[in-house]
Each structure stands twice: as C-alpha cells, then as structure tokens.
Design a protein around this motif. Structure first.
Motif, mmCIF file in Angstrom:
data_model
loop_
_atom_site.group_PDB
_atom_site.id
_atom_site.type_symbol
_atom_site.label_atom_id
_atom_site.label_comp_id
_atom_site.label_asym_id
_atom_site.label_seq_id
_atom_site.Cartn_x
_atom_site.Cartn_y
_atom_site.Cartn_z
ATOM 1 N N SER A 24 0.828 -1.207 0.000
ATOM 2 C CA SER A 24 0.000 0.000 0.000
ATOM 3 C C SER A 24 0.862 1.256 0.000
ATOM 4 O O SER A 24 0.525 2.251 -0.648
ATOM 5 C CB SER A 24 -0.930 0.008 1.215
ATOM 6 O OG SER A 24 -1.811 -1.090 1.186
ATOM 7 N N THR A 25 1.977 1.211 0.718
ATOM 8 C CA THR A 25 2.904 2.342 0.722
ATOM 9 C C THR A 25 3.498 2.545 -0.662
ATOM 10 O O THR A 25 3.575 3.680 -1.163
ATOM 11 C CB THR A 25 4.035 2.125 1.741
ATOM 12 O OG1 THR A 25 3.468 1.923 3.048
ATOM 13 C CG2 THR A 25 4.970 3.328 1.796
ATOM 14 N N LEU A 26 3.884 1.450 -1.301
ATOM 15 C CA LEU A 26 4.459 1.522 -2.641
ATOM 16 C C LEU A 26 3.476 2.140 -3.633
ATOM 17 O O LEU A 26 3.787 3.124 -4.316
ATOM 18 C CB LEU A 26 4.860 0.117 -3.115
ATOM 19 C CG LEU A 26 5.327 -0.002 -4.574
ATOM 20 C CD1 LEU A 26 6.599 0.820 -4.797
ATOM 21 C CD2 LEU A 26 5.564 -1.459 -4.943
ATOM 22 N N PHE A 27 2.257 1.582 -3.700
ATOM 23 C CA PHE A 27 1.257 2.099 -4.638
ATOM 24 C C PHE A 27 0.764 3.480 -4.223
ATOM 25 O O PHE A 27 0.391 4.303 -5.067
ATOM 26 C CB PHE A 27 0.086 1.121 -4.754
ATOM 27 C CG PHE A 27 0.433 -0.148 -5.487
ATOM 28 C CD1 PHE A 27 0.880 -0.096 -6.794
ATOM 29 C CD2 PHE A 27 0.315 -1.385 -4.876
ATOM 30 C CE1 PHE A 27 1.209 -1.258 -7.487
ATOM 31 C CE2 PHE A 27 0.650 -2.551 -5.545
ATOM 32 C CZ PHE A 27 1.103 -2.489 -6.855
ATOM 33 N N GLY A 28 0.770 3.737 -2.906
ATOM 34 C CA GLY A 28 0.393 5.061 -2.426
ATOM 35 C C GLY A 28 1.346 6.125 -2.940
ATOM 36 O O GLY A 28 0.922 7.225 -3.321
ATOM 37 N N TYR A 29 2.636 5.790 -2.998
ATOM 38 C CA TYR A 29 3.624 6.736 -3.523
ATOM 39 C C TYR A 29 3.563 6.829 -5.048
ATOM 40 O O TYR A 29 3.883 7.882 -5.610
ATOM 41 C CB TYR A 29 5.032 6.358 -3.059
ATOM 42 C CG TYR A 29 5.404 7.085 -1.785
ATOM 43 C CD1 TYR A 29 5.991 8.353 -1.821
ATOM 44 C CD2 TYR A 29 5.122 6.534 -0.547
ATOM 45 C CE1 TYR A 29 6.302 9.034 -0.660
ATOM 46 C CE2 TYR A 29 5.422 7.212 0.626
ATOM 47 C CZ TYR A 29 6.015 8.460 0.557
ATOM 48 O OH TYR A 29 6.300 9.152 1.711
ATOM 49 N N VAL A 30 3.171 5.748 -5.708
ATOM 50 C CA VAL A 30 2.998 5.806 -7.167
ATOM 51 C C VAL A 30 1.953 6.862 -7.527
ATOM 52 O O VAL A 30 2.088 7.590 -8.522
ATOM 53 C CB VAL A 30 2.581 4.421 -7.719
ATOM 54 C CG1 VAL A 30 2.127 4.531 -9.165
ATOM 55 C CG2 VAL A 30 3.745 3.440 -7.615
ATOM 56 N N MET A 35 1.184 13.542 -7.400
ATOM 57 C CA MET A 35 0.214 14.535 -6.939
ATOM 58 C C MET A 35 0.893 15.617 -6.107
ATOM 59 O O MET A 35 0.619 16.809 -6.265
ATOM 60 C CB MET A 35 -0.888 13.853 -6.115
ATOM 61 C CG MET A 35 -1.836 13.008 -6.931
ATOM 62 S SD MET A 35 -2.986 12.055 -5.900
ATOM 63 C CE MET A 35 -3.948 13.369 -5.165
ATOM 64 N N GLY A 36 1.797 15.191 -5.221
ATOM 65 C CA GLY A 36 2.524 16.147 -4.388
ATOM 66 C C GLY A 36 3.411 17.067 -5.211
ATOM 67 O O GLY A 36 3.508 18.270 -4.935
ATOM 68 N N ILE A 37 4.051 16.496 -6.236
ATOM 69 C CA ILE A 37 4.902 17.302 -7.127
ATOM 70 C C ILE A 37 4.052 18.317 -7.891
ATOM 71 O O ILE A 37 4.417 19.492 -7.993
ATOM 72 C CB ILE A 37 5.667 16.385 -8.112
ATOM 73 C CG1 ILE A 37 6.694 15.540 -7.356
ATOM 74 C CG2 ILE A 37 6.365 17.215 -9.182
ATOM 75 C CD1 ILE A 37 7.365 14.477 -8.200
ATOM 76 N N LEU A 38 2.901 17.864 -8.412
ATOM 77 C CA LEU A 38 2.011 18.769 -9.147
ATOM 78 C C LEU A 38 1.486 19.892 -8.255
ATOM 79 O O LEU A 38 1.404 21.046 -8.683
ATOM 80 C CB LEU A 38 0.841 17.986 -9.736
ATOM 81 C CG LEU A 38 1.030 17.418 -11.139
ATOM 82 C CD1 LEU A 38 -0.169 16.566 -11.529
ATOM 83 C CD2 LEU A 38 1.256 18.519 -12.160
ATOM 84 N N ALA A 101 -4.123 6.419 1.518
ATOM 85 C CA ALA A 101 -2.733 6.840 1.693
ATOM 86 C C ALA A 101 -2.282 7.879 0.679
ATOM 87 O O ALA A 101 -1.508 8.779 1.007
ATOM 88 C CB ALA A 101 -1.809 5.622 1.614
ATOM 89 N N ALA A 102 -2.762 7.782 -0.559
ATOM 90 C CA ALA A 102 -2.279 8.661 -1.634
ATOM 91 C C ALA A 102 -2.421 10.150 -1.310
ATOM 92 O O ALA A 102 -1.454 10.913 -1.452
ATOM 93 C CB ALA A 102 -2.961 8.309 -2.951
#
Length: 220
Positions: A24-30, A35-38, A101-102
């Motif tokens: 979940s952490t892995l896919f959450g960061y995907v 999104m955070g960068i945008l 998480a995302a």
C-alpha cells in the motif's frame, strides 16, 4: 491455547500485515508522489503556477483526507471487488489503503518540496534548467531526507489503517484481534497482536530514521 496453530496464525497475520502495509505504501507513492509534485509546481509560488490544476488537486486531496478510513473502506467495496474480485482479505484491503494513503502522501510530499530553498530553485531556472530538471535534480534531490522521513511516517500510518481493516475481515493482525480478542473474548491474543503491531511500527520507523540520517550525512 498457545499451540502451534495459534502461533502460525499470528505469524501469518504478521506477514499479511507487512504485505498490506508495504504494498500500500508503494502504490500510495505511485499515486501520491506525482500529486505532491504537481501541487508544488502548480502552486501560485511554484515554478509553473496553474490555479485550475492546483485547485482541482487540492479539493480532491482534501475530500479524500476528510473521509474516515473505516467509512472509506466500506464506500469503495464496489471498486475493490472490480479490481481484486472480492472485498475481504489482505489483497483486497490494499485498494482502500492506497486510496486513503495517496492524498496523505501527496500532502507530505508537497510539504517536503516546499521546504527547498527558493534561491536554489531560482538559480537552477536562471541557468536554463527545464521543469523536469528542476523537479528531479533540485526539488527531489534537495528534499530527499525530508521525503524519506515522510515515507517512515506514511508506513506507520498505513500500518495502523491496515489494523482497522480487521473490522470488515481485512486480514492481518487487525483481523485476528477482532475475531479472537473481541468476538471470542480472548484478551491474551488481542494483547499479543497489539504488542506485535507496536514492535513492527518501531522497527519500520527505526529503519526509516536510520536511512534518513545516513542520507543527511552524505548530503553534508
């Protein structure tokens, strides 16, 4: 009571909890990292201000973060069934965990990137660096220690969410605690699952903080 079957059940529960948390952490960061960068780039003080994109992402993140995880867990059952084929078990729980998480990760990434000295960004832009170069070689590079600390926080939060999923048969240690500790009044099993969860959080956070300190020393 503490026979091999019970011990194996706890071992498998620990494995399932780690599986749910890490995947979940892995896919959450995907999802959350872009999104955070945008959010950072399109902010009014970002390198490519865009009020429309920022507002849309901001609203989406705020809405998703406002929904309690247990409600979200039930709300996305149709989505979970469509993706995994069932709404229970450790693999199915990854879907709502990622959705929860995302946006949390996106906010942490945004916060970390906004800590980067604006002078460094301006220097890179003045030397002709493009948006991609500024993001990759300035923002992400300068904020890497803070980003790694964010990963550590995210892992601990997601692990806690995974335990909540036990209420609806989500698998892992949370499911064991509900089925045996709550419904069957076996307090000893519930206490053991709590201890294991605390130990897992301490180990994962310890690893994350150790890596962030090493990375910070390399940077210095």
């Amino acid at each position: 009571m503490w026979d091999n079957e019970t011990i194996m059940m706890l071992v498998e529960g620990t494995r399932d909890t780690l599986y749910m948390t890490l995947m979940s952490t892995l896919f959450g960061y995907v999802l959350g990292l872009p999104m955070g960068i945008l959010l950072t780039v399109t902010d009014k003080e970002g390198i490519r201000p865009n009020a429309f994109i920022y507002k849309v992402l901001d609203v989406i993140v705020n809405i998703l973060r406002s929904i309690p995880f247990l409600i979200l867990l039930i709300l996305v059952i149709p989505v979970t069934k469509a993706i995994v084929g069932k709404s229970y078990g450790s693999s199915a729980t990854i879907v709502p965990l990622v959705i929860a998480a995302a946006p949390f990760i996106a906010r942490m990434v945004e916060s970390s990137l906004k800590e980067v000295d604006s002078g460094v960004i301006e220097a890179a832009v003045s030397m002709g660096a493009g948006t991609g170069t500024v993001i990759w070689k300035v923002l992400l590079a300068e904020a890497r220690t803070s980003l790694l600390v964010g990963v550590t926080i995210a892992v601990g939060t997601i692990l806690g969410y995974s335990a909540m999923a036990g209420v609806v048969g989500g698998g892992g240690l949370g499911d064991i605690a509900i089925r045996y500790g709550y419904y069957r009044y076996q307090t000893d099993i519930m206490l053991v699952t709590i201890v294991i969860l605390v130990v897992l959080v301490q180990i994962l956070q310890g690893i994350g903080m150790m890596l962030s300190r090493k990375m910070d020393k390399r940077r210095a």
